[in-house]
Scaffold this active site. Sequence first.
Site, mmCIF file in Angstrom:
data_model
loop_
_atom_site.group_PDB
_atom_site.id
_atom_site.type_symbol
_atom_site.label_atom_id
_atom_site.label_comp_id
_atom_site.label_asym_id
_atom_site.label_seq_id
_atom_site.Cartn_x
_atom_site.Cartn_y
_atom_site.Cartn_z
ATOM 1 N N LYS A 279 0.905 -1.139 0.088
ATOM 2 C CA LYS A 279 -0.053 0.020 -0.009
ATOM 3 C C LYS A 279 0.810 1.229 -0.004
ATOM 4 C CE LYS A 279 -2.286 -0.965 3.807
ATOM 5 N NZ LYS A 279 -1.729 -2.181 4.120
ATOM 6 N N ARG B 292 -9.573 0.921 9.217
ATOM 7 C CA ARG B 292 -9.164 -0.227 9.446
ATOM 8 C C ARG B 292 -10.287 -1.185 9.994
ATOM 9 N NH1 ARG B 292 -3.708 0.449 9.028
ATOM 10 N NH2 ARG B 292 -2.471 -0.838 10.106
ATOM 11 N N ARG C 37 11.585 -5.218 5.328
ATOM 12 C CA ARG C 37 11.077 -3.985 4.798
ATOM 13 C C ARG C 37 12.060 -2.798 5.764
ATOM 14 N NH1 ARG C 37 5.079 -1.725 5.256
ATOM 15 N NH2 ARG C 37 5.370 -1.919 7.480
ATOM 16 N N ARG D 96 11.102 -0.630 11.109
ATOM 17 C CA ARG D 96 9.925 -0.146 11.969
ATOM 18 C C ARG D 96 9.820 -1.260 13.162
ATOM 19 N NH1 ARG D 96 4.733 0.743 8.735
ATOM 20 N NH2 ARG D 96 3.780 -0.502 10.334
ATOM 21 N N ARG E 65 -0.157 -8.655 13.543
ATOM 22 C CA ARG E 65 -0.850 -7.450 12.646
ATOM 23 C C ARG E 65 -1.668 -8.197 11.678
ATOM 24 N NH1 ARG E 65 4.079 -4.364 10.715
ATOM 25 N NH2 ARG E 65 2.843 -3.199 9.568
HETATM 26 P P1 AMP Z 1 0.477 0.865 9.333
HETATM 27 O O1 AMP Z 1 1.647 1.960 9.059
HETATM 28 O O2 AMP Z 1 -0.639 1.405 8.417
HETATM 29 O O3 AMP Z 1 0.845 -0.446 9.004
HETATM 30 O O4 AMP Z 1 -0.107 1.120 10.921
HETATM 31 C C1 AMP Z 1 0.952 0.607 11.829
HETATM 32 C C2 AMP Z 1 0.279 0.676 13.052
HETATM 33 O O5 AMP Z 1 -0.474 1.795 13.472
HETATM 34 C C3 AMP Z 1 -1.015 -0.376 13.069
HETATM 35 O O6 AMP Z 1 -0.201 -1.808 13.334
HETATM 36 C C4 AMP Z 1 -1.756 0.078 14.197
HETATM 37 O O7 AMP Z 1 -1.368 0.003 15.522
HETATM 38 C C5 AMP Z 1 -1.611 1.613 14.053
HETATM 39 N N1 AMP Z 1 -2.820 2.171 13.075
HETATM 40 C C6 AMP Z 1 -2.569 2.644 11.899
HETATM 41 N N2 AMP Z 1 -3.679 3.095 11.278
HETATM 42 C C7 AMP Z 1 -4.806 2.745 12.216
HETATM 43 C C8 AMP Z 1 -5.939 2.715 12.082
HETATM 44 N N3 AMP Z 1 -6.823 3.211 11.167
HETATM 45 N N4 AMP Z 1 -6.991 2.673 13.189
HETATM 46 C C9 AMP Z 1 -6.218 1.916 14.297
HETATM 47 N N5 AMP Z 1 -4.782 1.814 14.534
HETATM 48 C C10 AMP Z 1 -3.992 2.298 13.387
#
Ligand code: AMP
Length: 210
Positions: free
Chosen positions: A15, A88, A122, A155, A166
């Site tokens: 993404k 999400r 990554r 990360r 996740r």
């Molecule tokens: P991402 O970079 O999108 O993989 O997000 C990393 C982490 O941020 C996720 O595993 C969640 O802990 C948190 N996170 C990101 N976007 C959301 C969302 N829309 N709702 C809840 N938690 C989020």
Amino acid sequence: MDLKIVILGPPGSGKGTQTERLCAELGFTKISTGDLLREAVRTGTPLGVKAKGFMDAGKLVPNELVMDLIKEKLKSVKGPVILDGFPRNLEQAEMLDKITKIDMAIDLEVNEDKLVKRLTLRRTCKDCNSVFHLEFNPPKVAGKCDKCGGELFQRSDDIERTVRERLRVYKESTLPLTNYYTKKGILKMIEGEGDIGAIYQRIVKAIKTK
Ligand code: AMP
């Protein structure tokens, strides 16, 4: 027309990579709740302090914390927008529909076995959030971002145990959104495996035929 697109797909489906290119070439503005939350954690804001534990454990941050973030951000951007990592879960999707009209949802499909490898290898730029992969999309100079020269880091949630959690959370909370957007008639499934450029072309085609 200023399109508003959400990009779905499991963690590691590409993404972030695809969104970056859509922004660079088609003038989209990215809103990534993950990037916004990591920035809040890094700078130690009250939101960041509350969010950190959930993120490190691979759990979703509570809805009320991300909803304010997204509302503020949507108010401040003009032109076509792509939402990466939001919504999400169903509650977030319903809330989003109350504040704006979503024109299209893209679902990047990738076989689950590939995702763990994609995520654990990554690396992310600490300055501009660009993403690289040590095997499939390595930086030209080890440890440095091709775009801005920033330092690359892993990360804290890209370690294997957290990655597996996740993926579990994704299946439980986020996957049902494909049904939600199918019912609205705006879901586009995109094959997310293979060459990064070829995947991008599939996405562009889907957007242009919208
Ligand atoms: P991402 O970079 O999108 O993989 O997000 C990393 C982490 O941020 C996720 O595993 C969640 O802990 C948190 N996170 C990101 N976007 C959301 C969302 N829309 N709702 C809840 N938690 C989020």
